[in-house]
Scaffold this motif. Sequence first.
Motif, PDB file in Angstrom:
ATOM      1  N   UNK A 115       1.140  -0.998  -0.079  1.00 49.72           N
ATOM      2  CA  UNK A 115      -0.152   0.133   0.053  1.00 49.72           C
ATOM      3  C   UNK A 115       1.183   1.372   0.280  1.00 49.72           C
ATOM      4  N   UNK A 116       1.791   1.309   0.769  1.00 51.14           N
ATOM      5  CA  UNK A 116       2.668   2.423   0.910  1.00 51.14           C
ATOM      6  C   UNK A 116       3.520   2.986  -0.338  1.00 51.14           C
ATOM      7  N   UNK A 117       3.670   1.675  -0.614  1.00 51.64           N
ATOM      8  CA  UNK A 117       4.897   2.170  -2.414  1.00 51.64           C
ATOM      9  C   UNK A 117       3.845   2.250  -3.659  1.00 51.64           C
ATOM     10  N   UNK A 118       3.136   2.064  -3.926  1.00 53.80           N
ATOM     11  CA  UNK A 118       1.266   2.722  -4.092  1.00 53.80           C
ATOM     12  C   UNK A 118       0.258   4.402  -3.874  1.00 53.80           C
ATOM     13  N   UNK A 119       1.340   4.853  -2.663  1.00 53.82           N
ATOM     14  CA  UNK A 119       0.467   5.606  -2.367  1.00 53.82           C
ATOM     15  C   UNK A 119       0.805   7.473  -1.982  1.00 53.82           C
ATOM     16  N   UNK A 120       0.784   7.776  -2.009  1.00 53.04           N
ATOM     17  CA  UNK A 120       1.061   9.787  -1.850  1.00 53.04           C
ATOM     18  C   UNK A 120       2.315   9.560  -0.581  1.00 53.04           C
ATOM     19  N   UNK A 121       1.433   9.113   0.750  1.00 55.83           N
ATOM     20  CA  UNK A 121       3.309   9.378   1.697  1.00 55.83           C
ATOM     21  C   UNK A 121       4.362   8.330   1.641  1.00 55.83           C
ATOM     22  N   UNK A 122       4.385   8.069   0.530  1.00 49.72           N
ATOM     23  CA  UNK A 122       5.748   7.120   0.379  1.00 49.72           C
ATOM     24  C   UNK A 122       6.588   8.268  -0.129  1.00 49.72           C
ATOM     25  N   UNK A 123       6.192   9.274  -0.841  1.00 45.43           N
ATOM     26  CA  UNK A 123       6.586  10.471  -0.978  1.00 45.43           C
ATOM     27  C   UNK A 123       7.006  11.026   0.451  1.00 45.43           C
ATOM     28  N   UNK A 124       6.315  11.362   0.903  1.00 44.60           N
ATOM     29  CA  UNK A 124       6.698  11.964   2.820  1.00 44.60           C
ATOM     30  C   UNK A 124       7.634  11.306   2.871  1.00 44.60           C
ATOM     31  N   UNK A 161      10.044  -1.310  -5.892  1.00 42.05           N
ATOM     32  CA  UNK A 161      10.017  -0.147  -5.858  1.00 42.05           C
ATOM     33  C   UNK A 161      11.678   0.613  -4.610  1.00 42.05           C
ATOM     34  N   UNK A 162      11.426  -0.401  -3.441  1.00 41.00           N
ATOM     35  CA  UNK A 162      12.319   0.108  -2.799  1.00 41.00           C
ATOM     36  C   UNK A 162      13.468  -0.435  -2.764  1.00 41.00           C
ATOM     37  N   UNK A 163      14.033  -1.640  -3.563  1.00 36.86           N
ATOM     38  CA  UNK A 163      15.355  -2.215  -4.125  1.00 36.86           C
ATOM     39  C   UNK A 163      15.371  -1.085  -5.181  1.00 36.86           C
ATOM     40  N   UNK A 164      14.338  -0.444  -6.161  1.00 37.90           N
ATOM     41  CA  UNK A 164      14.886   0.998  -6.622  1.00 37.90           C
ATOM     42  C   UNK A 164      15.798   2.737  -6.533  1.00 37.90           C
ATOM     43  N   UNK A 165      15.478   2.564  -4.577  1.00 42.65           N
ATOM     44  CA  UNK A 165      16.122   3.652  -4.018  1.00 42.65           C
ATOM     45  C   UNK A 165      17.372   2.883  -2.959  1.00 42.65           C
ATOM     46  N   UNK A 166      17.470   1.309  -3.280  1.00 40.51           N
ATOM     47  CA  UNK A 166      19.149   0.922  -2.566  1.00 40.51           C
ATOM     48  C   UNK A 166      18.734   0.378  -0.868  1.00 40.51           C
ATOM     49  N   UNK A 167      16.703   0.201  -0.916  1.00 43.27           N
ATOM     50  CA  UNK A 167      16.390  -0.302   0.393  1.00 43.27           C
ATOM     51  C   UNK A 167      16.700  -1.784   0.135  1.00 43.27           C
ATOM     52  N   UNK A 168      16.991  -2.786   1.311  1.00 45.86           N
ATOM     53  CA  UNK A 168      16.779  -4.077   1.390  1.00 45.86           C
ATOM     54  C   UNK A 168      15.443  -4.398   1.818  1.00 45.86           C
ATOM     55  N   UNK A 169      15.680  -5.867   1.530  1.00 43.09           N
ATOM     56  CA  UNK A 169      14.430  -6.534   2.765  1.00 43.09           C
ATOM     57  C   UNK A 169      14.915  -7.826   3.002  1.00 43.09           C
ATOM     58  N   UNK A 170      13.913  -7.835   4.112  1.00 41.91           N
ATOM     59  CA  UNK A 170      14.851  -8.925   5.112  1.00 41.91           C
ATOM     60  C   UNK A 170      13.098  -9.805   5.525  1.00 41.91           C
ATOM     61  N   UNK A 171      12.729 -10.859   5.426  1.00 42.42           N
ATOM     62  CA  UNK A 171      11.706 -12.026   5.530  1.00 42.42           C
ATOM     63  C   UNK A 171      11.674 -12.468   7.315  1.00 42.42           C
ATOM     64  N   UNK A 172      10.889 -11.660   8.130  1.00 39.76           N
ATOM     65  CA  UNK A 172      10.992 -12.312   9.111  1.00 39.76           C
ATOM     66  C   UNK A 172       9.928 -13.298   9.598  1.00 39.76           C
ATOM     67  N   UNK A 173      10.541 -13.944  11.157  1.00 41.41           N
ATOM     68  CA  UNK A 173      10.096 -15.208  11.220  1.00 41.41           C
ATOM     69  C   UNK A 173      10.248 -16.559  10.103  1.00 41.41           C
ATOM     70  N   UNK A 174      10.403 -16.313   9.879  1.00 37.43           N
ATOM     71  CA  UNK A 174      10.424 -17.591   8.842  1.00 37.43           C
ATOM     72  C   UNK A 174      10.465 -19.035   9.465  1.00 37.43           C
ATOM     73  N   UNK A 175      10.171 -19.542   9.069  1.00 39.00           N
ATOM     74  CA  UNK A 175       9.444 -21.144   9.698  1.00 39.00           C
ATOM     75  C   UNK A 175       8.574 -21.173  10.812  1.00 39.00           C
ATOM     76  N   UNK A 176       7.326 -20.526  11.109  1.00 33.17           N
ATOM     77  CA  UNK A 176       6.668 -19.936  12.300  1.00 33.17           C
ATOM     78  C   UNK A 176       5.860 -21.207  12.441  1.00 33.17           C
ATOM     79  N   UNK A 177       5.210 -21.564  10.754  1.00 33.29           N
ATOM     80  CA  UNK A 177       4.447 -22.630  10.393  1.00 33.29           C
ATOM     81  C   UNK A 177       3.965 -22.141   9.846  1.00 33.29           C
ATOM     82  N   UNK A 178       3.586 -20.607   9.511  1.00 32.65           N
ATOM     83  CA  UNK A 178       2.622 -19.698   8.180  1.00 32.65           C
ATOM     84  C   UNK A 178       3.951 -19.550   6.874  1.00 32.65           C
ATOM     85  N   UNK A 179       5.033 -19.180   6.818  1.00 33.38           N
ATOM     86  CA  UNK A 179       5.897 -18.572   5.983  1.00 33.38           C
ATOM     87  C   UNK A 179       5.733 -19.513   4.862  1.00 33.38           C
ATOM     88  N   UNK A 180       6.119 -18.757   3.703  1.00 35.84           N
ATOM     89  CA  UNK A 180       6.250 -19.253   2.804  1.00 35.84           C
ATOM     90  C   UNK A 180       7.622 -19.621   2.571  1.00 35.84           C
TER      91      UNK A 180
END
Length: 615
Positions: A115-124, A161-180
Amino acid sequence: MTFSAQETVSGQVVEDSAELHLMTVQEIMACGLLSTHFQPLGRLRDGEIFGHEALVRGPKGHALGSPDALFAAAHEQGVSFDLEVHCVKLALQNWARQGMKGRLLVNLSASALATLMAHPVAHGVLGLVRELGIVTGRLVVELTEHERVANLPRLQQAVSLIRHHGVQLALDDFGDGRSSLRLWAELKPDYVKIDKYFAKDIASHPDKVQTITALKRIAETFGTQMVAEGLETAEELRVLRDLGIELGQGYLLGRPQADLVEALLPAAANVITSREISVLPSKTRSGRSDFTVGEILQRVAPLPAEATHLDAARRFQQDEMLKAMAVVQDGRPIGLVNRQVFFNHYAKPYFRELYDKRSCLLFANTQPMLLESHIGLDELTDVLTSEDQRYLTEGFVITKDGAYVGMGTGERLVRAVTELRIEAARHANPLTFLPGNIPLTLHISRLLGSGAEFVACYADLNHFKPFNDYYGYWRGDEMIRLLANTLVAHCDVRRDFIGHVGGDDFVILFQSEDWARRTEEAVAAFNKAALGLYDETARQQGGIEAEDRDGVLRFFPFTTLSAGVMRVSAGDFTRADMVASAAAAAKHKAKQLATGIYVDQHPGGGHGLTSAAQR
């Protein structure tokens, strides 16, 4: 944080604590009552601070003071997205104010990020990053609640889009029984945080070690760094460090607090910088877990149900190597014709004239042994020890869901089970269930690779063969188990590795500083306990009369323990087999000198003796 009457917060007046408790999440945000705590992440190879995860905290003493309660209320009030964005901005401001050390990990749910990356608030948000002078390459978005991704393409676009700006990505709580796992493959995050379940008590759970090892291979495939969450004990940290996990987080490394930290807590730093290695828990193996009877299957065309003795004879004559054939009706076995049994009948006078054109089932085994192709080693062992042993000579039929697929022979079955049992014994001794030669070799190699100083102790029994011959194998096995239990009782299983290399030979790899005391006490304890395995007459005589290796009857004293001990420093040896050979030589010296314990100060300090009674 508490408030008194007429206290001003962010330009607004909060009349009293009762009014505070009535505030909505939106009002709490507007009044500036939220704060950021930072929890450090450390590099497990050197103990350096990698970065901090930003964690929100509500007003102290308020019903919404905890993050769980705060976000639950935000969900009920329909302001979840607003709260998540507010927390990100607050984290950026507080991190920048404190000097922006390392990386900053900010939490966003998958839906909020999309939602954030498709929302004007992202510019803020991006404007705030520029205003604060933050290098985007030091920011990591930690994706939470990723198990409920409804629109993967939309999320992928946001990540791009976040990677285009140089921001990295982490996946949280992998293996908690729900993650894919699919989400890991699709998003290819820079970091994956493994759920704390896998770190908890990993030092005593071989299944968790195997799972982490498998996840590490996946991480290497995707170019992802793994973060072990929930580290609370030195043993957990040491195992995960030794497994090659890059990053760690947990109370042992540092608790969440308002200020960024310069270093990990001393308890964690001491473990990381120590050359001492973990004793990885091993899983007792009965053989290859993936072995099935299908691996010894021979694809032999079956005989149809209407086949005659003449048909069977022609098939056997065409293939001299053919031992047996199944008789099949509608794809399912109804009998077995064994070559030897068949020709014993076929060679009788007038057999051909009387039976050539009659059904081959007449003298066949109509109740052959049927084994499903998926049956594993344990079931096959039960087959070998069953009362019906005809299959050893006749063979047996292999099926899949009841349908015929091929034949098996008793010879191939016995050979396969024997080889698998031998292989299993190299991993875990079937008598004591202690690690065998392969885990022992791997542990020595790990010790040598770490540069750690350790002590190799080779333990062996004196006069065990006469005892075993005199009292029998059952009592002999009991003595070997006694030795195993004694060694385990006198070692620190978190630091000292005990391997059973066969018979009455054991190897202990000590990292405990008090190895000398442990060894002496183990020798004394075993020698005392072993007396209980002799009968009263032998105890009064001080031993037994038994035949020696030349068959000569002579007197043998009580069975006692000898231990050859060798201190190993960095650079002394380059291979595990060199350590084992040198320790064995020290053991031989201990037996020759009848000292109980012989210490070889290899390679630089000469030799010394530690006296320990053999009686």
